[in-house]
Design an enzyme around this catalytic site. Structure first.
Site, PDB file in Angstrom:
ATOM      1  N   LYS A   1      -2.704  -2.163   7.970  1.00  8.53           N
ATOM      2  CA  LYS A   1      -3.826  -1.605   8.717  1.00  8.53           C
ATOM      3  C   LYS A   1      -3.873  -2.239  10.114  1.00  8.53           C
ATOM      4  CE  LYS A   1      -6.716  -0.365   4.775  1.00  8.53           C
ATOM      5  NZ  LYS A   1      -8.008  -0.489   4.120  1.00  8.53           N
TER       6      LYS A   1
ATOM      7  N   HIS B   1      -4.868  -8.426   3.442  1.00  9.46           N
ATOM      8  CA  HIS B   1      -6.310  -8.356   3.675  1.00  9.46           C
ATOM      9  C   HIS B   1      -6.658  -9.136   4.941  1.00  9.46           C
ATOM     10  CE1 HIS B   1      -7.352  -7.553  -0.840  1.00  9.46           C
ATOM     11  NE2 HIS B   1      -7.058  -6.450  -0.189  1.00  9.46           N
TER      12      HIS B   1
ATOM     13  N   ARG C   1       0.845  -1.198   0.000  1.00 11.85           N
ATOM     14  CA  ARG C   1       0.000   0.000   0.000  1.00 11.85           C
ATOM     15  C   ARG C   1       0.880   1.247   0.000  1.00 11.85           C
ATOM     16  NH1 ARG C   1      -2.518  -3.235   4.158  1.00 11.85           N
ATOM     17  NH2 ARG C   1      -4.614  -3.917   3.575  1.00 11.85           N
TER      18      ARG C   1
ATOM     19  N   TYR D   1     -10.584 -10.645  -7.124  1.00  5.68           N
ATOM     20  CA  TYR D   1      -9.582 -11.114  -8.089  1.00  5.68           C
ATOM     21  C   TYR D   1      -9.855 -12.527  -8.607  1.00  5.68           C
ATOM     22  CZ  TYR D   1      -7.059  -7.034  -6.433  1.00  5.68           C
ATOM     23  OH  TYR D   1      -6.709  -5.748  -6.105  1.00  5.68           O
TER      24      TYR D   1
ATOM     25  N   ARG E   1      -1.045  -1.874  -7.139  1.00  3.78           N
ATOM     26  CA  ARG E   1      -1.410  -2.942  -6.195  1.00  3.78           C
ATOM     27  C   ARG E   1      -2.393  -3.909  -6.864  1.00  3.78           C
ATOM     28  NH1 ARG E   1      -1.876  -4.209  -0.571  1.00  3.78           N
ATOM     29  NH2 ARG E   1      -4.010  -4.400   0.194  1.00  3.78           N
TER      30      ARG E   1
ATOM     31  N   HIS F   1      -2.463   2.830  -6.228  1.00  3.57           N
ATOM     32  CA  HIS F   1      -3.317   1.673  -5.922  1.00  3.57           C
ATOM     33  C   HIS F   1      -3.524   0.799  -7.156  1.00  3.57           C
ATOM     34  CE1 HIS F   1      -5.441   0.151  -2.460  1.00  3.57           C
ATOM     35  NE2 HIS F   1      -6.389  -0.292  -3.251  1.00  3.57           N
TER      36      HIS F   1
END
Length: 322
Positions: A197, A294, A173, A303, A271, A268
């Site tokens: 995150k 994730h 990211r 995806y 990514r 992004h």
């Protein structure tokens, strides 16, 4: 720390009279946002989205119940549905309305935990079904064109090449890349440590091309990936200060415009390209999930459509009646 925070909220509620209800609701929303930032380590962009969504919800409540009757305990399912309906009327997309509801749901979970209200009415409100669309990405035959776009004879150009390669090689990211220090690299194992995150740590492999690009850039700065330079920021501006997210966005956008069309051409997209190319090559979705950082497989499942699309394309090209 959590208990102390909730005690402060409860103390504040002692003054929760009709006269200052509106002001209290504003304060409770602010308390919720602080919790997301301090205790759950949400990014400033996520906090901004929550703030926007909840401010819209607050403005709706003021009009719905009236300025002097803003009581969180009186909100029911119908109130929430009317809020979502009004957002649809303003022609916001299903995706945006779904995010608004997600913000409200998180807020109500917090209200129950903080004992501001007894029941979470939002659990009975269904999330709108968001149509899944394939993410934009750079096709494989244009990757080399993109990577060669920055000039190789300036320090800024070498830095931008290294940034492009690292984005594509790791799927990292933007916020993670900006915060990298030289000490985050395990050069002998070709792994880089990133904090995603919620401050979740993960190790990402990177390829030979990215390694060479990083080497060329650091050499120009009279540095390397050796432990002696542990605390040095990886990517810097001309004043040797850590590069800003805005600068990277602006520069990556300039290069990506050479090989892609669309409104959202920032980092992004690289990514998405990383994940798409892995899936096209038959990578396991769980591995892609871990590489992207994730927390849930549902975020990665977009995806899974990629191989199907590739299969359709191959079919049309190869089958006599395709």
């Amino acid at each position: 720390h959590s208990k102390h925070h909730y005690l402060k909220i409860l103390m504040m509620l002692l003054n929760y009279s009709t006269k200052n209800m509106a002001e209290s609701v504003k304060s409770i929303i602010q308390g919720f946002l602080i919790t997301l930032e301090k205790e759950r380590s949400y990014s400033k962009f996520t906090i901004k989205a929550y703030r926007n969504d909840l401010n819209r919800f607050y403005d709706f409540l003021k009009n719905y119940h009236g300025q002097d009757n803003l009581d969180l305990g009186s909100i029911d399912r119908q109130t929430i549905r009317h809020f979502l309906g009004m957002e649809y009327d303003k022609e916001y997309s299903t995706k945006t309305v779904a995010r608004r509801l997600a913000s409200v749901k998180s807020f109500f979970k917090y209200l129950v935990k903080a004992e501001v209200i007894e029941d979470n009415v939002t659990i009975h409100v269904k999330t709108p079904k968001v149509p899944k669309s394939l993410p934009n990405f750079v096709s494989k035959n244009l990757i080399e064109t993109l990577m060669d776009a920055p000039p190789a004879d300036t320090i800024a150009g070498l830095r931008d090449r290294a940034i492009l390669e690292l984005f594509y090689s790791t799927g990292i990211r933007l916020s993670e890349l900006v915060n990298l220090n030289i000490g985050d690299f395990q050069a002998d194992k070709k792994l880089v440590r990133v904090f995603g995150k919620g401050k979740k740590e993960r190790l990402l492999p990177y390829g030979k091309v990215a390694e060479n690009s990083l080497g060329d850039y650091l050499k120009k700065r009279k540095l390397s990936l050796k432990p002696v330079f542990y605390d040095k920021p990886l990517f810097v501006n001309s004043k040797e200060n850590r590069i800003s997210e805005r600068t990277i966005q602006r520069r990556m956008n300039k290069y990506i415009q050479l090989v892609a069309d669309g409104k959202r051409l920032g980092p992004h997209l690289l990514r998405h390209t990383f994940a798409t190319h892995l899936m096209e090559s038959g990578a396991d979705i769980r591995a892609v999930k871990d590489l992207l950082g994730h927390s849930s497989l549902s975020s990665t499942q977009i995806y899974t459509h990629v191989p199907t699309e590739k299969l359709k394309k191959d079919y049309k090209q190869a089958h006599p009646h395709g």
